[in-house]
Design a protein around this motif. Structure first.
Motif, short mmCIF file in Angstrom:
data_model
loop_
_atom_site.label_atom_id
_atom_site.label_comp_id
_atom_site.label_asym_id
_atom_site.label_seq_id
_atom_site.Cartn_x
_atom_site.Cartn_y
_atom_site.Cartn_z
N GLU A 1 0.79 -1.33 0.05
CA GLU A 1 -0.14 0.05 0.22
C GLU A 1 0.74 1.25 -0.09
N SER A 2 0.18 2.57 -0.24
CA SER A 2 1.04 3.79 -0.24
C SER A 2 1.62 3.96 1.42
N THR B 1 -0.12 13.32 3.38
CA THR B 1 0.22 13.71 2.13
C THR B 1 1.69 13.58 2.28
N PRO B 2 2.42 12.85 1.25
CA PRO B 2 3.69 12.78 1.29
C PRO B 2 4.51 13.89 0.94
N ILE C 1 8.43 8.37 -4.22
CA ILE C 1 8.62 7.01 -4.45
C ILE C 1 10.26 6.47 -4.73
N ALA C 2 10.82 7.15 -5.40
CA ALA C 2 12.39 6.83 -5.71
C ALA C 2 13.06 6.65 -4.35
N ASP D 1 23.93 5.19 -4.55
CA ASP D 1 23.99 4.61 -5.59
C ASP D 1 22.66 4.22 -6.33
N ALA D 2 21.60 3.83 -5.44
CA ALA D 2 20.52 3.44 -5.79
C ALA D 2 19.55 4.37 -6.50
N LEU D 3 19.59 5.73 -5.85
CA LEU D 3 19.18 6.45 -6.48
C LEU D 3 19.60 7.18 -7.69
#
Length: 175
Positions: A101-102, A109-110, A116-117, A170-172
């Motif tokens: 889920e979110s 509110t995010p 998401i990243a 690295d992931a971003l």
């Protein structure tokens, strides 16, 4: 945040079993505590369970709470410990959550940091690294406090944080 005199009053009443005081504390702190639990468990169902566990045991826990301390950081530490206990129990049972889920459910509110990243990059970290970076960077704990919570030396916390930051970068960058 609740003013400290009101916070102490609510904590005292909740410790005595006052449901209205407990409800007020829940309304004030539940979103923040849910976010802590979610980031650690990566499951909204588990985060809800952690929140339920924390608040169902809160009256008894508040009887031991040092009212000279601020309630918010204490509640975050209690929630962190409850989430870590849940993670360890899940790992022992080797159950896999299929809940996706979110981040905060419909009520919150995010913000930019909740992108998401970032969440995907954070979720990709091994649990030990993810836990340290959440506690240090997102919750503001010191390395000593993290060490106390996780049962590791502060130097291990620092090392894990360094590794986690590099892995996040690295992931971003790759994501």
């Amino acid at each position: 945040m609740i003013a400290s005199s009101r916070e102490r009053r609510l904590a005292r009443r909740a410790a005595q079993g006052d449901r209205d005081a407990l409800r007020e504390l829940y309304e004030e702190y539940s979103e923040d505590l849910f976010a802590v639990a979610y980031r650690l468990t990566e499951s909204s169902a588990d985060a809800r369970d952690v929140l339920h566990d924390v608040f169902s045991r809160l009256p008894k826990a508040l009887r031991r709470f040092d009212r000279k301390r601020s309630l918010g950081p204490w509640l975050r530490a209690v929630t962190t410990r409850a989430a870590l206990v849940r993670l360890r129990a899940e790992r022992r049972r080797r159950e896999v959550s299929v809940q996706d889920e979110s981040l905060f459910g419909a009520r919150r509110t995010p913000s930019v940091i909740d992108s998401i990243a970032f969440e995907r990059a954070l979720a990709s970290l091994p649990e030990k690294l993810r836990t340290v970076i959440i506690l240090k960077e997102l919750q503001g704990y010191s390395h000593k406090e993290i060490g106390d919570l996780l049962g590791i030396p502060p130097s291990t916390s620092r090392g894990r944080l360094h590794t986690a930051r590099a892995a996040l970068r690295d992931a971003l960058r790759d994501g």
